[in-house]
Every structure is written in structure tokens, then in C-alpha cells.
Design a protein around this motif. Structure first.
Motif, short mmCIF file in Angstrom:
data_model
loop_
_atom_site.label_atom_id
_atom_site.label_comp_id
_atom_site.label_asym_id
_atom_site.label_seq_id
_atom_site.Cartn_x
_atom_site.Cartn_y
_atom_site.Cartn_z
N ALA A 99 48.60 11.88 6.44
CA ALA A 99 48.27 11.40 7.68
C ALA A 99 46.79 10.38 7.33
CB ALA A 99 47.40 12.34 8.93
N SER A 100 45.96 10.87 6.53
CA SER A 100 44.90 9.86 6.18
C SER A 100 45.04 8.77 5.27
CB SER A 100 44.03 10.64 5.22
OG SER A 100 43.42 12.07 5.81
N LYS A 101 46.03 8.80 4.50
CA LYS A 101 46.55 7.47 3.63
C LYS A 101 47.38 6.63 4.62
CE LYS A 101 44.15 8.89 -0.04
NZ LYS A 101 43.00 8.16 -0.52
N LEU A 102 48.25 7.15 5.38
CA LEU A 102 49.22 6.48 5.78
C LEU A 102 49.00 5.84 7.22
CD1 LEU A 102 52.58 7.98 4.42
CD2 LEU A 102 51.24 6.11 3.66
N LEU A 103 48.12 6.79 8.11
CA LEU A 103 47.79 6.49 9.26
C LEU A 103 46.46 5.98 9.46
CD1 LEU A 103 49.96 9.46 11.36
CD2 LEU A 103 50.27 6.86 11.12
N SER A 104 45.50 6.98 9.37
CA SER A 104 43.92 6.80 9.36
C SER A 104 43.32 7.87 9.12
CB SER A 104 43.69 6.21 10.48
OG SER A 104 43.66 7.13 11.70
N PRO A 105 42.13 8.06 8.59
CA PRO A 105 41.18 9.12 8.39
C PRO A 105 41.04 9.81 9.52
CG PRO A 105 40.18 7.18 7.25
CD PRO A 105 41.07 6.62 8.16
N SER A 391 53.36 28.08 15.52
CA SER A 391 54.31 27.26 15.68
C SER A 391 53.48 25.68 16.05
CB SER A 391 55.38 27.39 16.45
OG SER A 391 56.06 28.74 16.05
N ILE A 392 52.83 25.64 17.00
CA ILE A 392 52.13 24.77 17.71
C ILE A 392 51.26 23.91 16.72
CG2 ILE A 392 50.45 23.83 19.45
CD1 ILE A 392 51.34 25.84 21.12
N ASN A 393 50.37 24.55 15.96
CA ASN A 393 49.78 23.95 14.94
C ASN A 393 50.52 23.13 13.85
OD1 ASN A 393 47.13 24.46 16.28
ND2 ASN A 393 46.39 24.59 14.40
N VAL A 394 51.32 23.88 13.42
CA VAL A 394 52.06 23.27 12.25
C VAL A 394 52.92 22.18 12.79
CG1 VAL A 394 54.10 24.50 12.13
CG2 VAL A 394 53.30 24.11 10.09
N PHE A 395 53.44 22.11 14.03
CA PHE A 395 54.25 21.02 14.23
C PHE A 395 53.04 19.73 14.54
CE2 PHE A 395 57.55 24.07 14.49
CZ PHE A 395 58.69 23.12 13.88
N ILE A 396 51.98 20.03 14.79
CA ILE A 396 51.24 18.82 14.95
C ILE A 396 51.06 18.24 13.76
CG2 ILE A 396 48.52 18.38 15.16
CD1 ILE A 396 48.18 20.44 16.99
N THR A 397 50.85 18.76 12.57
CA THR A 397 50.75 18.25 11.10
C THR A 397 52.00 17.60 10.70
OG1 THR A 397 49.20 19.83 10.59
CG2 THR A 397 50.58 18.83 8.76
N SER A 401 52.61 13.80 9.90
CA SER A 401 53.23 13.48 8.64
C SER A 401 54.33 12.68 8.37
CB SER A 401 53.60 14.53 7.71
OG SER A 401 52.38 15.41 7.51
N GLN A 402 55.47 12.95 9.56
CA GLN A 402 56.42 12.21 9.70
C GLN A 402 56.34 10.70 10.11
OE1 GLN A 402 59.34 13.05 8.57
NE2 GLN A 402 58.36 15.19 8.07
N LEU A 403 55.29 10.67 11.30
CA LEU A 403 55.02 9.32 11.58
C LEU A 403 54.38 8.56 10.58
CD1 LEU A 403 54.54 7.55 14.14
CD2 LEU A 403 52.38 8.58 14.61
N GLY A 404 53.60 8.98 9.84
CA GLY A 404 53.02 8.36 8.62
C GLY A 404 53.89 7.60 7.66
N MET A 405 54.83 8.51 7.36
CA MET A 405 56.15 8.20 6.40
C MET A 405 56.78 6.97 7.02
SD MET A 405 55.86 9.64 3.68
CE MET A 405 57.44 9.64 2.95
#
Length: 655
Positions: A99-105, A391-397, A401-405
Motif C-alpha cells: 500500500a505504501s509503495k503502490l498507493l501512498s504512504p 476478519s474485518i481488519n485483515v480484509f482492510i489490508t 493490497s489488491q487495489l495497489g496491485m
């Protein structure tokens, strides 16, 4: 060796040698060990994920076949998408970095904070679920000690992880494969002995669909399946662990990571699908004080010889508890790593990036473990409630991650030949994860979902406050950076120095520095101003600290040593041009106080008439926040040298 160090060596282990080039190889994991240490989080979710889905269907349990199939497809899609993350980020492609590299810090900080809470929940949920598995086969009156038992297990895991990564994983291998063997046997045995029942199950599905349609309608059936699918999100929450823990893997990391992901995907798909089917074939129902898996195994072994059947039940449930404890390893392995990486990037206090003598992020291990204990006590180890939070927290990540990819493949579509294929994989993964996240947040908001959302929001706010503080301090230190540049420039304008004879008996100023910077130069100039003409020798001590940001291999350790040598030499060159005898001493370690004090001992032996100096930042408004965010190493070092009879002067540097 004092008693404190003796106790530490017994429980935590002796310090590792940073200069040993084999140390990085010895603490890394091959694919098989990574499957145990990192993949266990995903596999262990079969102990609670399918059960929560099955329970949520109520009297329409036959429909779990559809939910199980959806879960299996989701697992395969997520594993495929995370294999691409592993390939793109061979140095470690966890949700924070992606998320930091592909979206933003900013998105990276949100993802990292969600992951940290997720890993605390990983520990709490895994150990609580493991305790449930064990107490399913114990007498009911033992349930009163279930929570204290879970707390004790967590404390043991803290000690084990303080010893280091490979030691903790190797310790868990036998129980991991015992679990795998017992569950594979259970599923295969169930299918083999109930082949004739499969047509009945198929007919029952049709009957149950007609019954459900008459009772709740098509929309009701759809919502029931969707709710069960979302509740079962705990089934595949451990998939990101391999990409997060990639730095722990043996070279070649990408090949090892992808192989580990395949192991995880195949084992998890088979076990999850097999358990859903086995529940139906044995018509497993809810029993007070027992997990569904315990009920399944007891029904399967009901007609076995008494000793054999009871023994298999015990082995299966004990191995379940053991695997869930191994799954807690993911929280202890990846949680501190995320915390330390965020500390290196100044989202968290810098002390969280420091490694212990066993080359683990000791502060992170302690924080994750203690937080998990608090959570277990607060929830009384209720697995159903913890699954919702988890479950809620891990699906935030997952979603970030998928959006960044997706963004990455779209931006590289002109250079990446298979960009559409790769984007499609991550695109499907994004749709699945976003769908589950939204659904969970809505359906389970008042059932506890709000707790994890609020906690994540508070942690994100804390991270931004820390980052803002560090940025403010760096702006204020701009003046000191210019001071260092001016001091070096003025000294270089002097003629080449003549050799100065070293007088070991002369008064010597020993200055602790951390690179050639404004803090060190300000301390040096303050000494010359306050003790003008008193010192003939100047010695600079610089201890390089190995933290999560530079602990990448033996090559990085050598680069760090070369860097601090060059930085220290700049002080020496400046002082020689000014007509003083000067030298430097450097070393690297994980504890700056211990490493620095050892260098101080060497200096005091060579220069008996030494006075030690260190600079300390002083804020206009000192508070617990500034003490937390800034290392007060100089005071710890002062106390240590005082006990050794050395003179130590702390010079204030006002910010």
C-alpha cells in the motif's frame, strides 16, 4: 556474567554474532519451515472458519456445500494474487509495503495499523480457539480454568519467540504435521465410508432449497448464503502471512515464497472443503462445550475399539490446539516486523525498530503478546466474537493490497506483456475482498465490528501524530545540519595538518556521536566553548545500531560498518586540521548502550584522563510523549559509566 544476563541467556538464548556471515542463513526459513511458521495461520483457520459458517446457517446446514465451494474458490484466487505480490516485492511484500509503495504512504499507514491489530487478534484468536479444542475433550468442570490456561500459553509463546524465528518454528514442526495427518485421515476416512451417502446429500440440498424458498424466499436464501460466506471469512485470513514474512525466507526468496503459497493453498482448500462435506456426511450438530471438529471426530470413531477411538480423538484435538498455537506464531513473526518497518518510516516510535541480541524485534514481541493477553481476558476467549474483529481488519489490508496491485499493472501495461492477465487476477481478488469487507462491516457492526474499526482508527490517528512530531523535529534540526556543513567547510579551508603526537596521559574529550551531523558538531563546539584549551585529544565513539531497516544480510552489516567508519573519520579529519590529536572507535550491535559502553571501556584504558560527553535533545515542553518518541540513550549510558567511575557530561541541545 551477572545474574540478570544469566537468566536472560537461559530463557532467551545467547546473543548472535552479527559478523558471522552464516547467521542470516541460519535464521532464515526454507519453504517447508515457512509453511509451518507462516502457512500455519491459514491452515489453522480450518479449526474455526468452517465452523462459524456452518453455525450461521442454522437449520439449513446442507447449504454449507455452496458456502464451502465459494470459500475454496476465494482461497485459490487470494493465493494466486498474493503470489504476484511475492514476485513484485521479493524483499517482503506485506500489506504495509504494498500500500505504501503502490498507493501512498497514507494508505500504507492505514494498512499497517490494520495489520498490527490483526496480528494481535491472530494471537488471541488462535490461542483461544486452540484452548476450545483442548477443552472439548476435557471434563466440563475444567472450563473454569480455560481463560487462565490461554493466558499461560500466550506467555510461553512470548518466551519462545524472544529466542528467535527458526528456533520457535523448528520447535513446532512435529505438532504441525501431526495435525495435518489427523485431519487428512479424518476427511479421507469420512468420504471413503460415506460414498453411498453422497446422492442422499445431493437430494437433501434440493429439498432444503425448496424448504428455505418457501420460508424465506429467494432473497432470503441469497442473504443467508452471503452472511454465512462473510462469517467464514476467518477461513482465509492467514493467506497474507507468507508475503508479509518474505524477509524470513531462504534464498531465492521469491521461489521459496511461491512454493510456500502453493503448499498453503492446496492444504487449506482440501481441509476446508473436506470439513464442510464431513459435517454433512456425519450430520454433525452443535454440542455445548465442544467444537464441531471435536464432535465430528467423536462421531467418526464411535464404533472403533474404545482405546483406539478415544486415543485418536485426543491426538486430533491436541494437535489442533498445537497447530493453533503455531498459528499464533504469525502474529509474533509478522506483527513486530510490521511495527519495526513502520518505526523505520517514523510512523511509530523509533525504539520499536531496534533488534535484540537474538536478532528479533524484542519490543514488538512483548507488545504483541501482552496486547493479546489483555484481549483474551477482555473477551473471555470467545472465538465467535474474536473472529468478527479479526476478519474485518485483515480484509482492510487485503483490499488495499489488491487495489495497489491493480494500479501497478495498469501503470505498467505498456511494458508488462501479461499485464491484463495479472491485473485480472488482482481485480477479481479486489472485488472479493472489498465485497467481504463491506459485508462484514455492515452485518457484524453491532456484533463487535465497531470495536475493531474504532481501534484501527485510533491507531491510525496515533501513527499520524507520531509522524507529524518527527517531521516537526526534523524541520527544527535544519539549523544544526547547516552548522555541521559549515564546520566541515571551515576546517577544510585550513592547511593540511602536521602529524600530532598522541599523548595518552593528556586530557581527552571522548564524544559519543551518531554519524556526522548537527547534533555531534553542536556537542563538539559546546565542549570547545565551555572547556577552551582543556583537551589535547579528541576521540569519537560511534556505535551503529542494527535494526529492522538494515538487517537484510551480511552485506548490509558490512555497509553499515563502512558507513559509520566514514562518518566518524569526518570528525577526525576536521579536528586534525585544527591541530588536535584525534581518532575514532566504531562497532555495530543491537543494543546501543551495551555496544557504546564497551567502546568506552577501551577508550578509558588507552586514555586514562578521559571525560565523556554526549548531546541530548531538550524540548521546550518535555512530556511523556517526547520521552516515548526519542531515545534517551545518553542518560542510560551516563548511568552505566557513572557506575564504572567515569566522568560523563551531558550537553543540552535545545529544539
Amino acid at each position: 556474567m551477572n545474574n540478570r544476563n544469566l537468566v536472560k541467556d537461559i530463557f532467551v538464548g545467547k546473543a548472535k554474532d552479527l559478523y558471522d556471515k552464516k547467521v542470516f542463513h541460519n535464521i532464515s526459513l526454507i519453504a517447508l519451515l515457512a509453511w509451518v511458521g507462516l502457512g500455519a495461520d491459514g491452515l489453522s483457520s480450518s479449526c474455526y472458519g468452517p465452523e462459524e459458517s456452518f453455525r450461521s446457517l442454522g437449520q439449513h446446514s446442507v447449504l454449507s456445500l455452496f458456502v464451502g465451494l465459494a470459500c475454496m474458490i476465494t482461497i485459490m484466487v487470494l493465493c494466486a494474487s498474493y503470489s504476484q505480490i511475492i514476485e513484485l516485492f521479493p524483499g517482503g511484500g506485506g500489506g504495509y509495503l504494498v500500500a505504501s509503495k503502490l498507493l501512498s504512504p497514507t494508505f500504507g499507514a492505514i494498512s499497517g495499523c490494520a495489520l498490527l491489530i490483526d496480528y494481535v487478534l491472530t494471537i488471541a484468536l488462535s490461542i483461544s480457539s486452540g484452548t476450545d479444542a483442548l477443552f472439548s475433550i476435557l471434563p466440563p468442570h475444567w472450563l473454569s480454568v480455560k481463560v487462565p490456561f490461554a493466558v499461560a500459553i500466550t506467555m510461553i509463546m512470548i518466551v519462545v519467540n524472544l529466542r528467535g524465528v527458526k528456533e520457535s518454528v523448528t520447535f513446532c514442526m512435529p505438532v504441525f504435521f501431526t495435525f495435518l495427518a489427523t485431519y487428512l485421515f479424518t476427511i479421507l476416512y469420512t468420504i471413503a465410508t460415506h460414498v453411498g451417502s453422497v446422492p442422499l446429500i445431493v437430494n437433501q440440498v434440493g429439498t432444503d432449497l425448496r424448504t428455505a424458498h418457501s420460508q424465506i424466499g429467494s432473497w432470503g436464501i441469497f442473504m443467508l448464503l452471503i452472511r454465512s460466506y462473510s462469517v467464514g471469512a476467518g477461513t482465509y485470513t492467514g493467506i497474507e502471512a507468507v508475503s508479509n514474512g518474505l524477509p524470513l525466507l531462504r534464498e531465492p526468496k521469491v521461489a521459496t515464497g511461491r512454493r510456500t503459497m502453493v503448499y498453503m493453498a492446496v492444504s487449506l482448500v482440501f481441509v476446508v472443503g473436506g470439513l464442510f462435506l464431513s459435517y454433512l456426511l456425519y450430520n454433525v450438530g452443535l454440542e455445548s462445550g465442544k467444537t464441531l471438529n471435536a464432535s465430528l471426530v467423536e462421531k467418526m470413531t464411535a464404533n472403533w475399539p474404545n482405546g483406539l477411538g478415544q486415543g485418536f480423538v485426543w491426538v486430533t484435538m491436541i494437535s489442533s490446539m498445537a497447530l493453533l498455537c503455531i498459528a499464533a506464531q504469525t502474529g509474533f513473526l509478522d506483527g513486530p516486523r510490521i511495527m519495526s518497518n513502520m518505526a523505520v518510516d517514523r510512523w511509530f516510535p523509533s525504539r520499536f525498530s531496534i533488534l535484540s541480541s537474538r536478532l528479533v524485534t524484542q519490543n514488538g514481541v512483548m507488545i504483541m503478546g501482552i496486547s493479546a493477553i489483555v484481549l483474551i481476558l477482555a473477551t473471555r476467549g470467545r472465538v465467535g466474537f474474536l473472529v468478527v474483529l479479526y476478519s474485518i481488519n485483515v480484509f482492510i489490508t487485503f483490499t488495499l493490497s489488491q487495489l495497489g496491485m491493480i494500479k501497478h499493472w495498469w501503470n505498467d501495461r505498456k511494458t508488462e506483456r501479461k499485464w491484463f492477465y495479472k491485473l485480472s487476477i488482482n481485480g477479481v481478488g479486489f472485488c472479493l475482498t472489498l465485497f467481504i469487507l463491506v459485508l462484514l462491516s455492515i452485518v457484524k457492526f453491532w456484533d463487535g465490528g465497531w470495536v475493531t474499526l474504532v481501534a484501527t482508527g485510533l491507531l491510525v490517528a496515533f501513527a499520524f501524530a507520531v509522524r507529524g512530531h518527527y517531521r516537526g523535529v526534523m524541520l527544527k534540526l535544519t539549523r544544526l545540519r547547516k552548522l555541521a556543513e559549515q564546520f566541515e567547510s571551515n576546517s577544510q579551508s585550513k592547511p593540511e595538518p602536521q602529524a600530532v603526537v598522541c599523548d595518552n596521559t593528556a586530557k581527552t574529550a571522548v564524544i559519543f556521536v551518531s554519524g556526522f551531523n548537527g547534533l555531534g558538531v553542536h556537542t563538539l563546539l559546546s565542549i570547545n566553548r565551555m572547556f577552551e584549551g582543556s583537551f589535547k585529544n579528541y576521540v569519537f565513539i560511534n556505535a551503529g545500531v542494527v535494526d529492522a531497516g538494515n538487517f537484510k544480510g551480511s552485506g548490509e552489516i558490512e555497509k553499515l560498518k563502512e558507513f559509520i567508519d566514514n562518518e566518524s573519520k569526518r570528525y577526525v579529519d576536521c579536528m586534525k586540521r585544527l591541530g588536535y590529536y584525534s581518532e575514532f572507535l566504531t562497532d555495530i550491535g543491537t543494543d546501543v548502550v551495551e555496544t557504546t559502553s564497551e567502546l568506552a571501556d577501551k577508550t578509558a584504558s588507552k586514555f586514562p584522563n578521559s571525560v565523556f560527553f554526549g548531546g541530548q535533545l531538550v524540548f521546550d515542553h518535555e512530556s511523556i510523549v517526547t520521552r516515548l518518541l526519542h531515545n534517551h540513550t545518553v542518560f542510560a549510558l551516563q548511568r552505566k559509566l557513572f557506575r564504572q567511575g567515569q566522568t560523563f557530561v551531558v550537553l543540552p541541545i535545545r529544539v
